[in-house]
Design an enzyme around this catalytic site. Structure first.
Site, PDB file in Angstrom:
ATOM      1  CB  ALA A  66      -0.876  -0.013   1.243  1.00  0.00           C
ATOM      2  N   GLY A 111       0.759  -4.971   0.937  1.00  0.00           N
ATOM      3  CA  GLY A 111      -0.432  -5.072   0.083  1.00  0.00           C
ATOM      4  C   GLY A 111      -0.149  -5.776  -1.243  1.00  0.00           C
ATOM      5  CD  GLU A 114      -2.117  -7.363   3.061  1.00  0.00           C
ATOM      6  OE1 GLU A 114      -1.661  -6.244   2.735  1.00  0.00           O
ATOM      7  OE2 GLU A 114      -2.820  -7.544   4.061  1.00  0.00           O
TER       8      GLU A 114
END
Ligand code: CAA
Length: 260
Positions: A66, A111, A114
């Site tokens: 992120a 992220g 993920e």
């Protein structure tokens, strides 16, 4: 869908999505997450697309997480909205009624890992690195990592990666069962094409039902999962693909699947 940071290309049944922010190592901000959701919806509804491939621009990173700079400006409320958006985006990827391959061409961190975990299949380049370094930033994984990593590698290894923030090499990630295949950079695209073609030779209708049964089962105990399979299996027999597959076998010919 017109975000310059997300490229979409459709070729020979494959929908290629490239996160295109290489200078920031393809870090995910809210705009890219929204664009990724829209891309998934669009490719999911496009009958021409049988398999989706998700990758990052450049040779260095798949997605380095992120966007840390964007998170610097967030308070708890903004962080909740960002986490929700990340979850919705990862759920869109996971729930796509067609296979999604992560073509991991470099760092898959935070992220980024993920995102790869929300995909169905991971092909990684040899120099790729995988990790959830959020605790080194005073955070913990917020795009599904605490849940999907445990499903992928079990509790002990998930705790290890999340508590230390250490990075796995592509080979280690493969040995952990996190990654399907590791290849040299020059073979990455062709390996992904081979995987996509192997999938596309089979019944899209059956794959759709199988994917749903597999993923639904992750939220259930064994007996509920088997019950779900029992409910879903007969649905194959209401599809043209099943009639075609069984008939082709008996007639000793290759099946021609329509996905219906
Ligand atoms: N967010 C924003 N920008 C990032 C970024 C990220 N996650 N990762 C890298 N960048 C930027 C860097 O800031 C740098 O930009 P500037 O030149 O403008 O400073 C550029 O990308 C290149 O990065 P580096 O100079 O750091 O490259 P490097 O080769 O030295 O290191 C790296 C590469 C190890 C991947 C390093 O960039 C790094 O550690 N990145 C952060 C990884 C990370 O912590 N990810 C988790 C984010 S938190 C998260 O994802 C939360 C969640 O679960 C929802």
């Amino acid at each position: 869908m017109n975000d310059p940071h997300l490229l979409i290309d459709i070729h020979d049944g494959i929908g290629w999505i490239t996160v295109n922010r290489p200078v920031q190592l393809n870090a995910l901000n809210a705009e890219i997450l929204h664009a990724l959701r829209a891309a998934m919806e669009s490719l999911g509804a496009n009958a021409e697309v049988r398999v989706v491939v998700l990758t990052g621009a450049g040779e260095k990173a798949f997605i380095a997480g992120a966007d840390i700079r964007a998170m610097q400006a967030m308070d708890a409320e903004a962080a909740r909205a960002f986490c929700r958006l990340g979850h919705a985006c990862m759920s869109n990827i996971a729930a796509l009624p067609k296979p999604v391959i992560a073509m991991v061409n470099g760092f898959a961190l935070g992220g980024g890992l993920e995102t790869a975990l929300a995909c169905d299949w991971i092909v990684a380049v040899e120099h790729a690195q995988f990790g959830l370094p959020e605790v080194t930033l005073g955070l913990f994984p917020g795009f599904g990592g605490t849940q999907r990593l445990r499903h992928a590698v079990g509790k002990a290894r998930a705790m290890e990666l999340i508590f230390t923030g250490r990075r796995l090499t592509a080979r280690e990630a493969h040995a952990w069962g996190l990654v399907n295949t590791v290849v040299p950079a020059a073979e990455l695209r062709n390996t992904v094409l081979d995987v996509a073609r192997a999938i596309m030779a089979n019944s899209p209708a059956a794959i759709r039902l199988a994917k749903r049964a597999l993923l639904q089962g992750l939220n259930m105990g064994l007996s509920d999962g088997l019950h779900y399979e029992e409910e879903q299996f007969p649905k194959c027999f209401e599809r043209d693909d099943c009639v075609e597959g069984l008939t082709a076998f008996v007639e000793k010919r290759r099946p021609v699947f329509t996905g219906k």
